[in-house]
Design an enzyme around this catalytic site. Structure first.
Site, mmCIF file in Angstrom:
data_model
loop_
_atom_site.group_PDB
_atom_site.id
_atom_site.type_symbol
_atom_site.label_atom_id
_atom_site.label_comp_id
_atom_site.label_asym_id
_atom_site.label_seq_id
_atom_site.Cartn_x
_atom_site.Cartn_y
_atom_site.Cartn_z
ATOM 1 N N HIS A 16 0.844 -1.202 0.000
ATOM 2 C CA HIS A 16 0.000 0.000 0.000
ATOM 3 C C HIS A 16 0.874 1.245 0.000
ATOM 4 O O HIS A 16 1.888 1.306 0.695
ATOM 5 C CB HIS A 16 -0.891 0.023 1.249
ATOM 6 C CG HIS A 16 -2.101 -0.848 1.127
ATOM 7 N ND1 HIS A 16 -3.167 -0.767 1.988
ATOM 8 C CD2 HIS A 16 -2.418 -1.805 0.234
ATOM 9 C CE1 HIS A 16 -4.086 -1.658 1.641
ATOM 10 N NE2 HIS A 16 -3.657 -2.301 0.586
ATOM 11 N N TYR A 20 4.561 6.628 10.008
ATOM 12 C CA TYR A 20 3.740 5.455 9.693
ATOM 13 C C TYR A 20 4.529 4.410 8.900
ATOM 14 O O TYR A 20 4.463 3.221 9.192
ATOM 15 C CB TYR A 20 2.479 5.895 8.918
ATOM 16 C CG TYR A 20 1.401 4.840 8.915
ATOM 17 C CD1 TYR A 20 0.437 4.787 9.921
ATOM 18 C CD2 TYR A 20 1.341 3.870 7.906
ATOM 19 C CE1 TYR A 20 -0.537 3.799 9.935
ATOM 20 C CE2 TYR A 20 0.375 2.885 7.912
ATOM 21 C CZ TYR A 20 -0.570 2.859 8.923
ATOM 22 O OH TYR A 20 -1.536 1.872 8.934
ATOM 23 N N TYR A 41 -8.864 5.055 8.545
ATOM 24 C CA TYR A 41 -8.900 5.392 9.970
ATOM 25 C C TYR A 41 -9.992 6.452 10.136
ATOM 26 O O TYR A 41 -9.854 7.561 9.625
ATOM 27 C CB TYR A 41 -7.562 5.977 10.421
ATOM 28 C CG TYR A 41 -6.435 4.969 10.530
ATOM 29 C CD1 TYR A 41 -5.709 4.563 9.414
ATOM 30 C CD2 TYR A 41 -6.091 4.429 11.773
ATOM 31 C CE1 TYR A 41 -4.669 3.634 9.535
ATOM 32 C CE2 TYR A 41 -5.054 3.518 11.899
ATOM 33 C CZ TYR A 41 -4.347 3.118 10.783
ATOM 34 O OH TYR A 41 -3.322 2.216 10.906
ATOM 35 N N PRO A 83 -2.614 0.005 19.301
ATOM 36 C CA PRO A 83 -2.462 -0.459 17.919
ATOM 37 C C PRO A 83 -2.701 0.601 16.840
ATOM 38 O O PRO A 83 -2.458 0.337 15.666
ATOM 39 C CB PRO A 83 -3.526 -1.558 17.800
ATOM 40 C CG PRO A 83 -4.543 -1.224 18.843
ATOM 41 C CD PRO A 83 -3.796 -0.574 19.963
HETATM 42 C C1 PHB Z 1 -4.784 -4.576 11.260
HETATM 43 O O1 PHB Z 1 -4.988 -4.765 10.062
HETATM 44 O O2 PHB Z 1 -4.946 -5.471 12.115
HETATM 45 C C2 PHB Z 1 -4.381 -3.238 11.722
HETATM 46 C C3 PHB Z 1 -4.142 -2.253 10.788
HETATM 47 C C4 PHB Z 1 -3.767 -0.988 11.214
HETATM 48 C C5 PHB Z 1 -3.644 -0.720 12.549
HETATM 49 C C6 PHB Z 1 -3.872 -1.709 13.482
HETATM 50 C C7 PHB Z 1 -4.246 -2.966 13.074
HETATM 51 O O3 PHB Z 1 -3.300 0.529 12.948
#
Ligand code: PHB
Ligand code: APR
Length: 392
Positions: A75, A387, A204, A295
């Site tokens: 990506h 990121y 997000y 996360p």
């Molecule tokens: C996931 O795909 O599990 C995932 C993706 C982005 C994040 C956290 C988890 O910030």
């Protein structure tokens, strides 16, 4: 009692322990990996799925990236959603061409286990009563039980890769470590669904009902999350309710989220945690054993791999030349990256989740920050370089 010897005893067969074992194998160093769960369990535990490019590159260089290269999905951007609109952050354009790879941590673990067993090297599952001893000597020991026998494994070094709830960090005598932590009043309710992802890139979403995230594992598997309470009761979330809430929080005009059978669901709490230093005597901590991030920044796995890259380099150097300089610098070198990721993860979390109480001032700040990110190239570039992973 069975007495055994190895150079590096590795506790924990998560991404940190298994990657370290692989890197040391390539460096000609003997290791034994001990894991308290079954192979079945560790190969089916659903975890994160975003690899920084440098993480993916390391796995490829270590000869365990064949399936990752075939099945991983590259990506070049992510989307931020707020006020009902989506905005793309072109990560690669903003971060020197670097990208991310979508490939489940579970798959990384499967590939590493297959490589380890393929090399015929020791990886013991379902070990019990693991204890770490004589850390201040030059011959630390790991005592454990396996298939009914008591073992004493004498090592040069012990690598504590046993996650946040492991035994290595607590074996360090009281008062020697400083820990730093933050609890968040949020959890994530996550599902894995058998349906093609409705969006090409991760979304997000900031929403009055709380954060939501649309992610994926493959062209046929969606991974979706909803902000919930840390102790949310899953029984109150039948699939219909989860989908309705995801539709609401991720919804934008002209788009619907495709639904499908839910294969897995779970709630995870969120915390930030760091212990300093990441070493005591001949015990070196790596990955979740030393630090946890919420996360939201997708950093947990990447940090674990970055730690063991440094640890492997330091150990290989030490065995080759006797120079312990890099081993002495291990903790400080890791913590530099760890704290950057701690800040980034805390910042992403604070910007995107709705705190209980709905303070209108907080809300205005979040929206102002989100608007700044999608209108200022400098602000977006800062998100992007964190990121995709900084070269620290
Ligand atoms: C996931 O795909 O599990 C995932 C993706 C982005 C994040 C956290 C988890 O910030
Ligand atoms: N003895 C042996 N193994 C243990 C013990 C013990 N006493 N305690 C825990 N373990 C094992 C766990 O079962 C697990 O398989 O150690 C392993 C630690 O692996 P992870 O928790 O996956 O941690 P790590 O390898 O540091 O990877 C960090 O995992 O939790 C995610 O978000 C996190 O992506 C990050 C990554």
């Amino acid at each position: 009692m069975r007495q055994e010897r190895t150079q590096v005893g590795i506790v924990g067969a998560g991404p940190a322990g298994l990657t370290l074992a692989r890197l040391l194998e390539l460096g000609g160093i003997d290791t034994v990996v001990l894991e308290d769960r079954s192979r079945e369990y560790v190969e089916h535990r659903i975890r994160a799925g975003v690899l920084e490019q440098r993480t993916a590159d390391l796995l490829v260089e270590a000869g365990v990236g064949e399936r990752l290269q075939r099945e991983g999905i590259v990506h070049h951007g992510i989307e931020l959603q707020f006020d009902g609109e989506r905005h793309r952050i072109p990560l690669s354009e903003l971060a020197d061409g670097r990208s991310i790879v979508i490939y489940g941590q579970t798959e990384v673990v499967k590939d590493l286990i297959a490589a380890r067993l393929g090399s015929g090297l020791p990886l013991l599952f379902e070990v019990d009563d693991v204890g770490i001893h004589e850390l201040e000597s030059s011959e630390p020991q790991i005592r454990f039980r396996h298939e009914g026998d008591q073992h004493e494994l004498t090592c040069d070094v012990v690598a504590g890769c046993d996650g946040f709830h492991g035994v290595c960090r607590p074996s360090i005598p009281d008062g020697l470590l400083s820990s730093f932590s933050r609890e968040y009043p949020y959890g994530w309710l996550g599902i894995l669904a058998e349906v093609a992802p409705s969006n090409d890139e991760l979304v997000y979403a900031h929403h009055p009902n709380g954060f939501a995230l649309s992610s994926l594992r493959s062209p046929q598997l969606s991974r979706l999350y909803l902000q919930c309470a840390p102790e949310e009761d899953l029984d109150e979330w039948p699939d219909d309710r989860i989908w309705a809430e995801l539709q609401k929080r991720l919804g934008v005009a002209g788009w619907t989220l495709a639904e499908g059978p839910v294969l897995e669901k779970g709630v995870t709490g969120m915390r930030s945690f760091v212990v300093e230093p990441m070493q005591f005597g001949r015990l070196f901590l790596a990955g979740d054993a030393a630090h946890i991030v919420p996360p939201t920044g997708a950093k947990g796995l990447n940090l674990a791999i970055a730690d063991v890259r440094l640890l492997a380099e330091a150990l290989v150097g030490w065995y080759r030349t006797g120079n312990a300089e890099l081993l002495r610098a291990y903790s400080a070198n890791c913590l530099n990256r760890v704290w950057r990721a701690e800040h980034f993860s805390w910042w992403m979390t604070s910007m995107l989740h709705r705190p209980p109480g709905d303070d209108p001032f907080d809300l205005k700040l979040q929206l102002s920050q989100l608007r700044y990110l999608v209108t200022s190239k400098a602000a977006a570039a800062s998100l992007a370089e964190n990121y995709v992973g900084l070269e620290l």
